[in-house]
Design a protein around this motif. Structure first.
Motif, PDB file in Angstrom:
ATOM      1  N   ALA A 296       0.812  -1.218   0.000  1.00 21.41           N
ATOM      2  CA  ALA A 296       0.000   0.000   0.000  1.00 21.41           C
ATOM      3  C   ALA A 296       0.846   1.268   0.000  1.00 21.41           C
ATOM      4  O   ALA A 296       0.426   2.287  -0.572  1.00 21.41           O
ATOM      5  CB  ALA A 296      -0.943   0.001   1.201  1.00 21.41           C
ATOM      6  N   PHE A 297       2.035   1.217   0.620  1.00 16.08           N
ATOM      7  CA  PHE A 297       2.778   2.467   0.785  1.00 16.08           C
ATOM      8  C   PHE A 297       4.299   2.303   0.727  1.00 16.08           C
ATOM      9  O   PHE A 297       4.984   3.017  -0.017  1.00 16.08           O
ATOM     10  CB  PHE A 297       2.410   3.116   2.118  1.00 16.08           C
ATOM     11  N   GLU A 298       4.845   1.397   1.510  1.00 17.20           N
ATOM     12  CA  GLU A 298       6.277   1.401   1.772  1.00 17.20           C
ATOM     13  C   GLU A 298       7.130   1.062   0.552  1.00 17.20           C
ATOM     14  O   GLU A 298       8.277   1.527   0.444  1.00 17.20           O
ATOM     15  CB  GLU A 298       6.602   0.439   2.917  1.00 17.20           C
ATOM     16  N   ASN A 299       6.618   0.250  -0.366  1.00 21.36           N
ATOM     17  CA  ASN A 299       7.449  -0.145  -1.500  1.00 21.36           C
ATOM     18  C   ASN A 299       7.788   1.042  -2.404  1.00 21.36           C
ATOM     19  O   ASN A 299       8.940   1.229  -2.804  1.00 21.36           O
ATOM     20  CB  ASN A 299       6.771  -1.257  -2.301  1.00 21.36           C
ATOM     21  N   PHE A 300       6.776   1.839  -2.737  1.00 19.27           N
ATOM     22  CA  PHE A 300       7.069   3.016  -3.548  1.00 19.27           C
ATOM     23  C   PHE A 300       7.904   4.030  -2.756  1.00 19.27           C
ATOM     24  O   PHE A 300       8.777   4.697  -3.325  1.00 19.27           O
ATOM     25  CB  PHE A 300       5.784   3.655  -4.071  1.00 19.27           C
ATOM     26  N   ARG A 301       7.661   4.131  -1.463  1.00 17.62           N
ATOM     27  CA  ARG A 301       8.483   5.029  -0.654  1.00 17.62           C
ATOM     28  C   ARG A 301       9.956   4.648  -0.764  1.00 17.62           C
ATOM     29  O   ARG A 301      10.827   5.521  -0.878  1.00 17.62           O
ATOM     30  CB  ARG A 301       8.037   4.997   0.806  1.00 17.62           C
ATOM     31  N   ARG A 302      10.250   3.358  -0.729  1.00 17.52           N
ATOM     32  CA  ARG A 302      11.637   2.881  -0.817  1.00 17.52           C
ATOM     33  C   ARG A 302      12.308   3.339  -2.102  1.00 17.52           C
ATOM     34  O   ARG A 302      13.433   3.838  -2.106  1.00 17.52           O
ATOM     35  CB  ARG A 302      11.669   1.368  -0.709  1.00 17.52           C
ATOM     36  N   VAL A 303      11.607   3.152  -3.228  1.00 20.03           N
ATOM     37  CA  VAL A 303      12.189   3.508  -4.517  1.00 20.03           C
ATOM     38  C   VAL A 303      12.376   5.019  -4.618  1.00 20.03           C
ATOM     39  O   VAL A 303      13.410   5.500  -5.097  1.00 20.03           O
ATOM     40  CB  VAL A 303      11.320   2.987  -5.670  1.00 20.03           C
ATOM     41  N   PHE A 304      11.402   5.792  -4.159  1.00 22.75           N
ATOM     42  CA  PHE A 304      11.525   7.240  -4.201  1.00 22.75           C
ATOM     43  C   PHE A 304      12.690   7.706  -3.341  1.00 22.75           C
ATOM     44  O   PHE A 304      13.441   8.626  -3.724  1.00 22.75           O
ATOM     45  CB  PHE A 304      10.218   7.897  -3.747  1.00 22.75           C
ATOM     46  N   GLU A 305      12.869   7.086  -2.193  1.00 20.49           N
ATOM     47  CA  GLU A 305      13.979   7.478  -1.321  1.00 20.49           C
ATOM     48  C   GLU A 305      15.309   7.180  -1.986  1.00 20.49           C
ATOM     49  O   GLU A 305      16.258   7.984  -1.896  1.00 20.49           O
ATOM     50  CB  GLU A 305      13.882   6.751   0.020  1.00 20.49           C
ATOM     51  N   ARG A 306      15.401   6.065  -2.675  1.00 21.55           N
ATOM     52  CA  ARG A 306      16.660   5.677  -3.298  1.00 21.55           C
ATOM     53  C   ARG A 306      16.993   6.537  -4.514  1.00 21.55           C
ATOM     54  O   ARG A 306      18.156   6.917  -4.709  1.00 21.55           O
ATOM     55  CB  ARG A 306      16.605   4.201  -3.704  1.00 21.55           C
ATOM     56  N   VAL A 307      15.993   6.876  -5.334  1.00 21.48           N
ATOM     57  CA  VAL A 307      16.258   7.602  -6.583  1.00 21.48           C
ATOM     58  C   VAL A 307      16.163   9.110  -6.398  1.00 21.48           C
ATOM     59  O   VAL A 307      17.029   9.865  -6.849  1.00 21.48           O
ATOM     60  CB  VAL A 307      15.277   7.145  -7.691  1.00 21.48           C
TER      61      VAL A 307
END
Length: 309
Positions: A296-307
């Protein structure tokens, strides 16, 4: 919390403000943002606007920003820390995206768009542009030479590359020239629904191998050709999780019920944001609480934080 990786609401805001409306998003807050904590607001490069696409895109961004300024409920964000702070303060975090690279007429323009807040670039919409071919083109060209330059500049700037809408040749070309995580913000599994906009198993695996995320899309034609229901939508999520693991699947609703010609063309049981609680309940029947939060949330947050950072 829901991180919705793709919304066409800037198109709606553009048209409503053209009519003289103000505070469009706040006026319809309960309709559009029930259950949403963060959302990518993608300015769609509409085919009919191609002759003036850069002007249209800048106007759409400006109208979105003015609408947000008039509201107390939203903020445009450019980093994950900003997103976290906005959510913590009870507001909705909005990321700026562009759906279709037609406005990117030069690398200088990409830099300018980044300075305005662009953080997600869908390289093509479904047709050909100067970056590459979309999934509905008759030809099967991959990235152009300029497209390769765009990918490199996006890496340098910290713009996430979105591979929804690009054709297979362009998809694989992009992965050949970037080592960064990529996303498909609003696509489903082709194995369950054979639509050009959906992804093959190999494409899903390739995104996961880059630590990227696929956002399950709630467009009926991408869910099931005969019975596009909430259950079938969840089946796409379940299929992709079984294929590559829960850390690489997210949400990219692409709700378009508010656009002309789309009224009534919705997934049954997931017609709009008001049905998000039913979606969460359905996910909890299939996955652990940790997995549901990630999808729901954390997976996209991870990618945004990395890129993006």
């Amino acid at each position: 919390m829901i991180f919705d990786a793709h919304s066409d609401l800037p198109t709606y805001v553009y048209e409503e403000r053209e009519k003289g409306s103000t505070r469009v998003l706040e006026r319809e807050f309960n309709r559009f943002f029930n259950g949403i904590s963060a959302r990518v607001m993608s300015v769609w490069s509409r085919p009919e606007k191609r002759p003036i696409i850069l002007r249209y895109t800048l106007e759409a961004i400006n109208r979105l920003f003015r609408d947000v300024e008039e509201s107390t409920k939203f903020e445009i964000v450019g980093t994950v820390n900003e997103m976290d702070d906005v959510i913590k303060n009870g507001k909705i975090a909005l990321w700026l995206g562009i759906e279709g690279g037609e406005p990117v007429e030069s690398l200088d323009i990409l830099e300018i768009l980044h300075s305005l807040g662009l953080r997600v670039l869908t390289l093509t919409w479904s047709l050909r542009n100067q970056i590459g071919d979309g999934v509905f083109e008759r030809t099967s060209g991959g990235l152009t030479n300029f497209g390769v330059e765009v990918v490199g500049k996006a890496e340098e700037l910290g713009i996430i590359l979105d591979l929804s809408h690009i054709n297979e040749a362009g998809f694989w070309d992009t992965l050949d020239v970037t080592a960064f995580p990529v996303i498909a913000s609003h696509s489903n599994a082709k194995a369950l629904c054979d639509n050009p906009r959906n992804l093959t198993d190999d494409q899903i695996k390739a995104i996961a191998e880059r630590d990227g995320v696929i956002g399950a899309v709630a467009i009926p034609a991408f869910v099931d050709k005969e019975q596009p229901t909430l259950e079938k939508y969840v089946s796409h999520i379940e299929y992709m999780v079984d294929l590559v693991g829960y850390k690489h699947v997210g949400i990219g609703f692409d709700f378009v019920y508010y656009l002309p010609g789309w009224k009534g063309k919705s997934v049954i049981g997931l017609e709009d944001e008001s049905k998000i609680p039913e979606l969460i309940r359905a996910l909890r029947e299939k996955f652990s609480e940790k997995e549901v939060k990630a999808i729901a949330f954390e997976n996209f947050r991870r990618v945004f934080e990395r890129v993006v950072g």
